[in-house]
Scaffold this motif. Structure first.
Motif, PDB file in Angstrom:
ATOM      1  N   ILE A  66       5.072  14.327   9.190  1.00  9.09           N
ATOM      2  CA  ILE A  66       5.376  12.976   8.453  1.00  9.09           C
ATOM      3  C   ILE A  66       5.215  11.405  10.329  1.00  9.09           C
ATOM      4  CG2 ILE A  66       6.942  11.347   7.656  1.00  9.09           C
ATOM      5  CD1 ILE A  66       8.461  13.998   6.524  1.00  9.09           C
ATOM      6  N   PHE A  67       5.877  12.503  10.843  1.00  7.75           N
ATOM      7  CA  PHE A  67       5.692  11.571  12.706  1.00  7.75           C
ATOM      8  C   PHE A  67       4.257  11.216  12.371  1.00  7.75           C
ATOM      9  CE2 PHE A  67       9.636  12.742  14.925  1.00  7.75           C
ATOM     10  CZ  PHE A  67      10.800  11.970  13.079  1.00  7.75           C
ATOM     11  N   LEU A  68       3.259  11.576  12.460  1.00  8.05           N
ATOM     12  CA  LEU A  68       2.186  11.434  13.018  1.00  8.05           C
ATOM     13  C   LEU A  68       1.420  10.640  11.324  1.00  8.05           C
ATOM     14  CD1 LEU A  68       0.735  15.441  13.923  1.00  8.05           C
ATOM     15  CD2 LEU A  68       0.305  13.031  15.399  1.00  8.05           C
ATOM     16  N   ILE A  69       1.359  11.290  10.740  1.00 10.37           N
ATOM     17  CA  ILE A  69       1.438   9.880   9.476  1.00 10.37           C
ATOM     18  C   ILE A  69       1.483   8.683   9.467  1.00 10.37           C
ATOM     19  CG2 ILE A  69       1.089   9.368   7.155  1.00 10.37           C
ATOM     20  CD1 ILE A  69       0.810  11.768   6.571  1.00 10.37           C
ATOM     21  N   ALA A  70       3.147   8.630  10.436  1.00 10.68           N
ATOM     22  CA  ALA A  70       3.470   6.897   9.952  1.00 10.68           C
ATOM     23  C   ALA A  70       2.942   6.353  11.415  1.00 10.68           C
ATOM     24  CB  ALA A  70       5.410   7.404  10.338  1.00 10.68           C
ATOM     25  N   GLU A  71       2.672   7.501  12.793  1.00  7.86           N
ATOM     26  CA  GLU A  71       1.637   6.612  13.576  1.00  7.86           C
ATOM     27  C   GLU A  71       0.527   6.562  13.112  1.00  7.86           C
ATOM     28  OE1 GLU A  71       1.897   8.466  18.068  1.00  7.86           O
ATOM     29  OE2 GLU A  71       0.629   9.664  16.728  1.00  7.86           O
ATOM     30  N   THR A  72       0.025   6.547  11.873  1.00  9.37           N
ATOM     31  CA  THR A  72      -1.438   6.381  12.256  1.00  9.37           C
ATOM     32  C   THR A  72      -1.496   4.741  10.844  1.00  9.37           C
ATOM     33  OG1 THR A  72      -2.048   8.360  12.566  1.00  9.37           O
ATOM     34  CG2 THR A  72      -2.974   7.242  10.690  1.00  9.37           C
ATOM     35  N   VAL A  73      -0.079   4.724  10.233  1.00  4.27           N
ATOM     36  CA  VAL A  73      -0.043   3.818   9.026  1.00  4.27           C
ATOM     37  C   VAL A  73       0.887   2.503   9.882  1.00  4.27           C
ATOM     38  CG1 VAL A  73      -0.723   4.904   7.294  1.00  4.27           C
ATOM     39  CG2 VAL A  73       1.151   5.212   7.531  1.00  4.27           C
ATOM     40  N   GLU A  74       1.419   3.063  11.025  1.00  2.86           N
ATOM     41  CA  GLU A  74       2.606   2.004  11.202  1.00  2.86           C
ATOM     42  C   GLU A  74       3.178   1.305   9.798  1.00  2.86           C
ATOM     43  OE1 GLU A  74      -0.033  -0.268  13.426  1.00  2.86           O
ATOM     44  OE2 GLU A  74       0.488   0.336  14.903  1.00  2.86           O
ATOM     45  N   VAL A 101       0.828  -0.898   0.621  1.00  2.09           N
ATOM     46  CA  VAL A 101       0.527  -0.213  -0.095  1.00  2.09           C
ATOM     47  C   VAL A 101       0.546   1.237  -0.030  1.00  2.09           C
ATOM     48  CG1 VAL A 101      -2.040   1.291   1.076  1.00  2.09           C
ATOM     49  CG2 VAL A 101      -1.731  -1.153   1.633  1.00  2.09           C
ATOM     50  N   SER A 102       0.448   1.909  -0.829  1.00  2.00           N
ATOM     51  CA  SER A 102       1.524   3.169  -1.215  1.00  2.00           C
ATOM     52  C   SER A 102       1.382   4.160  -0.330  1.00  2.00           C
ATOM     53  CB  SER A 102       1.922   3.407  -1.999  1.00  2.00           C
ATOM     54  OG  SER A 102       0.035   3.583  -3.203  1.00  2.00           O
ATOM     55  N   VAL A 103       1.960   4.988   0.473  1.00  2.00           N
ATOM     56  CA  VAL A 103       1.326   6.480   1.549  1.00  2.00           C
ATOM     57  C   VAL A 103       2.433   7.747   0.718  1.00  2.00           C
ATOM     58  CG1 VAL A 103       0.647   7.157   3.174  1.00  2.00           C
ATOM     59  CG2 VAL A 103       1.148   4.810   2.967  1.00  2.00           C
ATOM     60  N   PRO A 104       2.061   7.662  -0.422  1.00  2.00           N
ATOM     61  CA  PRO A 104       2.429   9.481  -1.167  1.00  2.00           C
ATOM     62  C   PRO A 104       2.786  10.605   0.413  1.00  2.00           C
ATOM     63  CG  PRO A 104       1.123   8.563  -2.318  1.00  2.00           C
ATOM     64  CD  PRO A 104       0.722   8.143  -0.828  1.00  2.00           C
ATOM     65  N   ILE A 105       3.977  11.225   0.745  1.00  2.78           N
ATOM     66  CA  ILE A 105       4.257  11.990   1.743  1.00  2.78           C
ATOM     67  C   ILE A 105       4.601  13.654   0.845  1.00  2.78           C
ATOM     68  CG2 ILE A 105       5.332  13.224   3.286  1.00  2.78           C
ATOM     69  CD1 ILE A 105       3.626  10.774   4.807  1.00  2.78           C
ATOM     70  N   ASP A 106       4.023  14.642   1.519  1.00  8.59           N
ATOM     71  CA  ASP A 106       4.658  15.543   0.885  1.00  8.59           C
ATOM     72  C   ASP A 106       5.703  16.359   0.978  1.00  8.59           C
ATOM     73  OD1 ASP A 106       5.082  18.332   0.278  1.00  8.59           O
ATOM     74  OD2 ASP A 106       3.923  18.747   1.727  1.00  8.59           O
ATOM     75  N   LYS A 107       6.647  16.191   0.358  1.00  3.80           N
ATOM     76  CA  LYS A 107       8.040  16.280  -0.450  1.00  3.80           C
ATOM     77  C   LYS A 107       9.045  17.543   0.585  1.00  3.80           C
ATOM     78  CE  LYS A 107       8.608  18.824  -4.302  1.00  3.80           C
ATOM     79  NZ  LYS A 107       7.082  19.263  -4.551  1.00  3.80           N
ATOM     80  N   ASN A 108       7.950  18.381   0.829  1.00  2.93           N
ATOM     81  CA  ASN A 108       8.343  19.625   1.943  1.00  2.93           C
ATOM     82  C   ASN A 108       7.026  19.128   3.519  1.00  2.93           C
ATOM     83  OD1 ASN A 108       9.684  20.984  -0.253  1.00  2.93           O
ATOM     84  ND2 ASN A 108       7.628  21.597  -0.686  1.00  2.93           N
ATOM     85  N   ALA A 109       6.930  18.198   3.406  1.00  2.00           N
ATOM     86  CA  ALA A 109       6.427  17.664   5.295  1.00  2.00           C
ATOM     87  C   ALA A 109       6.573  17.925   6.262  1.00  2.00           C
ATOM     88  CB  ALA A 109       5.772  16.779   4.892  1.00  2.00           C
ATOM     89  N   ARG A 110       6.629  19.126   7.278  1.00  3.18           N
ATOM     90  CA  ARG A 110       7.629  19.323   8.362  1.00  3.18           C
ATOM     91  C   ARG A 110       7.695  17.787   9.650  1.00  3.18           C
ATOM     92  NH1 ARG A 110       3.584  23.885  12.078  1.00  3.18           N
ATOM     93  NH2 ARG A 110       2.253  21.544  10.881  1.00  3.18           N
TER      94      ARG A 110
END
Length: 673
Positions: free
Chosen positions: A92-100, A79-88
């Motif tokens: 990123i940590f919040l998204i990582a915490e959500t999707v593991e 499952v691909s989870v794109p991350i904004d290239k300029n994200a703080r």
């Protein structure tokens, strides 16, 4: 037709192997090469231990390696989870915490110590002899988690299944009328729904996508259109404004080479809806409504439907549509009585829900229908008209005011470049709320004239009771308006304006090179020159000289000699046409502060000119070649002392049109606390 993007790419690698699939600057890869790279990357991911259903973060760079990475993840069932290239980091940590996630494909970011990283750039570099077989996922399998980039509340991860993405690609394909011969220029963030669906759809039909890193510079856009013979462009409304501002008179020529332009992620202003079809008669202009949860769902060909210019279009035949009242429990009868309600959609294109957010999912999807927060109504032909977000509607003494309607009228006033209406508390306690209008002014903005215009074009209760000027409206990554930030600004600053007349003058002045045949009055010209005289001067020496040339024949003579000498000395001269006067700012070469003094004076002169509606441009080649014999001879005839260097030549005149809005660097300031 193909059921997934990966399946489509594998198919075109056989049908049209040497056709370019993805282009970026000097790197172009064919469908055959794209297939090979995806297969190599898939083997590398498998060796890294990735298995079906694993979530993998990817930095969404606008480069071929990102397309390869997305497809490789899905090739092996991830499952691909794109991350904004300029994200703080925090985001990123919040998204990582959500999707593991089990892995982060990136070369520039991190998601915490618990998430391993692998170079996205190197993922497909080393060729592998092993080739994995591609297994078609089930239609309800999750392929992507696309996080919203909205401006309201916490970002949510929309679950996009195989069925959803397939419908999304086909909707964009048919809604726009994309062709396999198209070469689509894509300068959009690839972690956003709009950019992703255009990228997917282009490759899904076997066309070519040209990636570009944003809209900041029209020169790059022009270069890509010409170099790759682009036939299409995907853009957001704010970027179209920037492009037209920078391209100026070349806009029709360059953008006119395109077969179509699709504009989404925000509604196109009425000004541009009228302007673009006239400017680009051979280019079809589409305005698309879509969301992370639906992809592109409502399409309007503005060029072919001028009578529906205020509409957002019609939903495709594959999409069911209805309007619900505020209680979500019945369908509003329409269209004849223009009853208003929330736009509600149903179809295979809609998301399966929000990842690990059952309550938000339950609120968004009711009996299989996706409920949006957009208030709309329809006309007798089924075209949809947007009134704005439900929570943005302003209650003025019981009367409902749509911010969109106020903005549409306000933008007809020529002195407004952009504007946004919000509702704030009526401190008198009489009306409950009052509308106020934040304005990004153009050069011709006059407050009293604006107030009169609004009063003459809308009902009294809709008229904004405060007009507040801003340098620019707050926007998110997709250049979409952030209303929440304006509410916060009001709470923090109230009626205090940062953009006072002085700042408005500084921020709005543009270089003007083409002038009207209209003289500048003696009194105004004298005040403009006085502004130069009143500039700061090192040690108050004031060794400068201001030479004002009003004779058009002498201006032309100086221009000819200047251009000829500059060419001989390999000095570049930017052009100027028909100025009503030329101001030469010179200073004694023996004064070590001479160039600084002249620069301050030149800036004062140009700002003063702008305050009177007069355009200007700073021409500086004379500082390099003013001692060349032919030029010095001419300067002597103007009684400019031979020991003076002409640091600036300023052309003045009434502008034929507004100057270019050039991008400003924002990473040049460092605060030391």
């Amino acid at each position: 037709m193909y059921q997934t993007l990966v399946e489509a790419i594998l198919g075109y690698a056989k049908k049209t192997p040497e056709k370019y699939a993805v282009c970026f600057r000097s790197k172009s890869i064919t469908y055959r090469e794209l297939k090979q790279s995806i297969e190599t990357a898939a083997v590398n991911l498998k060796e890294y231990g990735i298995k079906r259903g694993d979530r993998i973060l990817l930095t969404a760079v606008s480069k071929p390696e990102y397309v390869i990475g997305i497809c490789a993840v899905q090739y092996i069932g991830g499952v691909s989870v794109p991350i904004d290239k300029n994200a703080r980091r925090e985001s990123i940590f919040l998204i990582a915490e959500t999707v593991e996630p089990v892995l982060f494909l990136t070369d520039t970011q991190e998601a915490g110590e618990q998430v391993k990283t692998l170079s996205l750039k190197k993922l497909s570099v080393q060729q592998k002899e092993e080739v994995l077989s591609y297994q078609l996922p089930d239609e309800n399998d999750m392929l992507e988690l696309l996080f919203t980039t909205g401006t309201t509340g916490k970002s949510k991860g929309a679950i996009l299944t195989r069925k959803c993405i397939a419908a999304n690609m086909q909707n964009t394909w048919h809604g726009i009328g994309m062709k396999k011969e198209d070469v689509v220029l894509l300068p959009l963030p690839l972690n956003h729904s709009f950019g992703m669906r255009v990228m997917r759809s282009t490759l899904y039909i076997g066309a070519t996508v040209v990636l570009q890193n944003g809209f900041a510079f029209a020169k790059e856009l022009e270069k890509n259109i010409l170099e790759f013979s682009c036939t299409a462009l995907a853009a957001v409304p704010a970027s179209i404004e920037v492009i037209l501002g920078q391209m100026q008179e070349k806009a029709s020529e360059i953008l006119g080479k395109l077969r179509y332009i699709e504009i989404s992620a925000g509604s196109l202003s009425m000004k541009l809806r009228k302007k673009l079809p006239d400017m680009l008669p051979n280019t079809e202009i589409y305005n698309t409504w879509g969301s992370t949860e639906t992809g592109g769902a409502v399409f309007l060909n503005i060029s072919k439907n001028p009578e529906k210019i205020g509409s957002i279009g019609k939903p495709l035949e594959s999409i069911q549509f209805k309007i619900l009242d505020s209680d979500y429990n019945k369908t509003v009868e329409y269209p004849d009585n223009r009853q208003i309600g929330r736009m509600t959609l149903k179809g295979e294109m809609q998301m399966a829900g929000y990842y690990h957010m059952p309550e938000q999912t339950k609120a968004a999807i009711l009996d299989g229908w996706l409920i949006t927060n957009d208030l709309v109504y329809t006309d007798s032909d089924g075209y949809i008209y947007m009134l704005g977000r439900a929570d943005d509607i302003i209650n003025v003494g019981g009367e409902k005011v749509s911010p969109v309607e106020v903005e549409t009228v306000a933008l007809e006033y020529e002195g407004i470049r952009e504007c946004t209406c919000i509702g704030v508390e009526d401190k008198t306690g009489v009306l409950g709320q009052i509308p106020i209008l934040y304005i990004v002014p153009s050069a011709s903005y006059q407050k009293e004239a604006c107030i009169q215009f609004l009063a003459g074009h809308m009902e009294k209760y809709k008229i904004p009771q405060k007009l507040l000027l801003l340098e620019e409206l707050p926007k998110n990554q997709m250049k979409k308006l952030d209303r929440k930030a304006l509410y916060q600004k009001w709470e923090k600053m109230g009626e205090t304006e940062l953009l006072n007349p002085v700042m408005q003058n500084i921020l709005n002045r543009r270089s003007i090179r083409h002038f009207k045949e209209q003289d500048i009055s003696e009194d105004i010209l004298a005040m403009i020159i006085k502004a130069g005289i009143y500039a700061p001067s090192g040690h108050n020496l004031q060794t400068w000289r201001f030479t004002v040339i009003k004779n058009t024949q002498k201006i032309f003579q100086l221009k000819q000699i200047l251009q000829k000498t500059a060419k001989e000395k390999n000095v570049y001269v930017y052009g100027f046409e028909n100025p009503r006067c030329l101001v030469l700012v010179s200073n004694d070469r023996r004064n070590p502060d001479g160039i600084q003094d002249a620069s301050c004076a030149a800036q004062n002169i140009m700002l003063a000119a702008y305050s009177y509606g007069i355009g200007s441009v700073w021409l500086n080649p004379l500082m390099t070649i003013c001692d060349e014999p032919k030029i010095r001879e001419l300067l002597n005839s103007y009684l400019i002392p031979s020991e003076h260097i002409v640091w600036a030549a300023i052309a003045l005149g009434y502008p034929i049109e507004e100057g270019r809005m050039l991008a400003k660097k924002i990473d040049v300031v460092q605060y030391i606390i």
